[in-house]
Enzyme design. Structure first.
Site, PDB file in Angstrom:
ATOM      1  N   LYS A   1     -20.657 -19.339 -12.248  1.00 32.10           N
ATOM      2  CA  LYS A   1     -19.700 -19.317 -13.368  1.00 32.10           C
ATOM      3  C   LYS A   1     -18.318 -18.909 -12.835  1.00 32.10           C
ATOM      4  CE  LYS A   1     -22.627 -19.876 -16.981  1.00 32.10           C
ATOM      5  NZ  LYS A   1     -22.567 -20.685 -18.168  1.00 32.10           N
TER       6      LYS A   1
ATOM      7  N   TYR B   1       0.867  -1.177   0.000  1.00 33.67           N
ATOM      8  CA  TYR B   1       0.000   0.000   0.000  1.00 33.67           C
ATOM      9  C   TYR B   1       0.904   1.227   0.000  1.00 33.67           C
ATOM     10  CZ  TYR B   1      -4.232   2.617   1.143  1.00 33.67           C
ATOM     11  OH  TYR B   1      -5.274   3.483   1.111  1.00 33.67           O
TER      12      TYR B   1
END
Ligand SMILES: NC(=O)C1=CN([C@@H]2O[C@H](COP(=O)(O)OP(=O)(O)OC[C@H]3O[C@@H](n4cnc5c(N)ncnc54)[C@H](O)[C@@H]3O)[C@@H](O)[C@H]2O)C=CC1
Ligand SMILES: CC(=O)C(=O)O
Ligand SMILES: [Mg+2]
Length: 467
Positions: free
Chosen positions: A163, A108
């Site tokens: 999916k 970060y």
């Protein structure tokens, strides 16, 4: 009719009833006990979870018979399918642990800023320094969900999550479900374009026709990542794979067969296109108003296109007329349209792919006595012809070679690769298509797709195993 698996939690009073009586009543009312778990056992009573498979129509009868029995208290009934969906089916996982400030300042701020600048200077680095190279969006507007129709974006989510699970489990592709609350073609195109930078590919799913054709073709033209409408092309690829093998079983060739395709929507149009490309000379497309015949006048652009093809028959009529004498029936429409009597009128050694989900155009029990090869899109019968055999390996290949698009040669290569997983000595009426759990499927589809992408010049990278 569909079968469910339910778990019945019940308390049995030992003085009044024994488990044998419970089992007998479940069996008598049509249930099949698949497991029994003891939750608590005491002197006077015990609590058990009994898992029962039963058709959805018999479920209420089983529960009410148990409730009526003396000495049994039904505490709870849960449906295992719903239990599997509690809280959704996927989650995101970090690839590195952040254990201290040092880690934090690398993944970060401030460390991340240098990476951002590097991508800003060279956007291609997004492929090496972000999730882009392995991430696909599974995008639906909820307008043609399975065979359920326009059920909206919230209700479409379980299919899109499913999916995404399959992408990950079968091909290690990270996929994210996105359900759009709009049916406006322009708004869908614009939305997909503006969210596309983070994705390496877009899998469009369950978007109704004819809007799906324009949405897909515009995105193909306007984006440089693979765009693939699964219901069109994934379905067509798996149908061609199944047909290649089914024709071997019945001893017929593509050029000889008369094929009826019922349901000329997203899947049906692409299937017709691929059948013509594969050499079929006699094609009868049918939709809800009847046969789409050569020379007919249609407002639907893809039906108009079909009506101009020399291979499309001039015969007019309805599905029942069309099916007489057909060698092959492919259904991508909706459930329960055909009877045993209808398929009996097909040519000898007929092939029926009844692929509507969740209910096929004809139930296997009705069709099987009259046809030589039968397949559905469902997981609970043999010969599952479902696009899940296609999209994981196809995207794996497209991402690995950083294809700019998915073209016809890549699709045909995928179909042949799927068919080739079933070896000649294994091939028979009940085994024309491999199982999705056959680990050769993704590997072979990936390889074939990369080879075709390289040959046709759409690969922007050569994967290490191809160098
Ligand atoms: N097994 C598989 O891998 C797949 C199965 N499907 C199934 O195929 C069906 C269609 O899917 P899509 O093409 O995506 O939907 P779609 O909505 O684009 O097309 C459906 C077409 O079927 C037509 N239709 C509806 N009732 C009909 C009837 N009684 N007779 C003839 N035609 C009729 C509609 O007018 C429409 O043109 C669904 O049941 C879906 O679940 C779709 C994709 C993959
Ligand atoms: C399998 C699939 O994509 C469908 O039925 O819509
Ligand atoms: Mg679909």
């Amino acid at each position: 009719m569909s079968y469910n698996s339910i778990i019945i939690r019940m308390e049995l009073d030992h003085a009044t009833v024994d488990f044998g009586q419970v089992a007998a009543i479940i069996s008598k009312t049509g249930g099949d006990i698949t497991s029994i778990d003891m939750i608590r056992s005491g002197q006077d009573s015990s609590v058990r979870d009994v898992t029962v498979d039963a058709s959805d129509s018999l479920e209420p009868q089983i529960i009410s018979s148990l409730r009526e029995m003396k000495g049994i208290k039904v505490i709870n009934v849960s449906d295992r399918t719903f239990l599997a969906h509690l809280g959704g089916k996927i989650s995101t996982q970090p690839r590195l642990a952040i254990k201290n400030r040092d880690d934090l300042s690398r993944v970060y701020t401030p460390g991340v800023a240098r990476v951002c600048t590097s991508i800003h200077e060279n956007p291609h680095k997004a492929y090496s320094l972000t999730i882009k190279r392995n991430t696909v969006a599974v995008i639906s507007d909820g307008t043609a969900v399975l065979g359920l129709g326009d059920i909206g974006p919230h209700a479409a989510a379980p299919v899109m999550e499913g999916k995404a699970m399959l992408f990950k489990q079968l091909a290690d592709v990270d996929a994210f479900p996105i359900c759009l609350d709009t049916k406006d073609t322009e708004e869908i195109i614009r939305t997909i374009k503006v969210i596309s930078p983070i994705f390496g590919g877009i899998n469009l799913e369950d978007i109704s026709s004819p809007r799906c054709f324009e949405i897909e073709s515009r995105l193909v033209d306007e984006l440089d990542i693979p765009i693939f409408h699964d219901d069109q092309h994934g379905t067509a690829v798996v149908v061609i794979a199944g047909l290649i093998n089914a024709l071997k079983v019945v001893g017929k060739r593509m050029e000889q067969i008369r094929v009826v395709v019922n349901g000329i929507g997203a899947a049906g149009v692409s299937i017709c296109k691929m059948l013509l490309a594969a050499g079929v000379k006699s094609l009868v497309p049918v939709d809800r108003d009847g046969i789409i015949f050569r020379g007919g006048d249609y407002a639907h652009p893809m039906w108009k296109w079909l009506a101009e093809k020399p291979q499309v028959e001039t015969q007019q009529g309805d599905l029942k007329d069309a099916i007489c004498g057909a060698d092959v029936f492919i259904g991508v429409s909706r459930g329960g349209l055909l009877t045993g009597e209808d398929v009996k009128k097909m040519a000898a050694n007929s092939i029926v792919f009844a692929m509507a989900n969740p209910h096929p155009e004809i139930e296997p029990e009705e069709a099987l006595p009259h046809v030589r090869v039968f397949a559905t899109g469902r997981s609970d019968y043999p010969n599952q012809i479902n696009n899940v055999l296609v999209f994981p390996g196809l995207f794996r290949g497209a991402l690995d070679c950083r294809a700019s698009r998915i073209n016809e040669p890549m699709k045909l290569a995928a179909a042949r690769a799927i068919a080739s997983v079933v070896y000649e000595n294994e091939l028979n009426e009940h085994y024309i298509i491999p199982s999705i759990f056959n680990d050769q499927v993704v590997a072979k589809v990936r390889k074939a797709v990369i080879e075709a992408a390289i040959l046709t010049g759409v690969a922007r990278r050569t994967p290490p195993d191809f160098r």
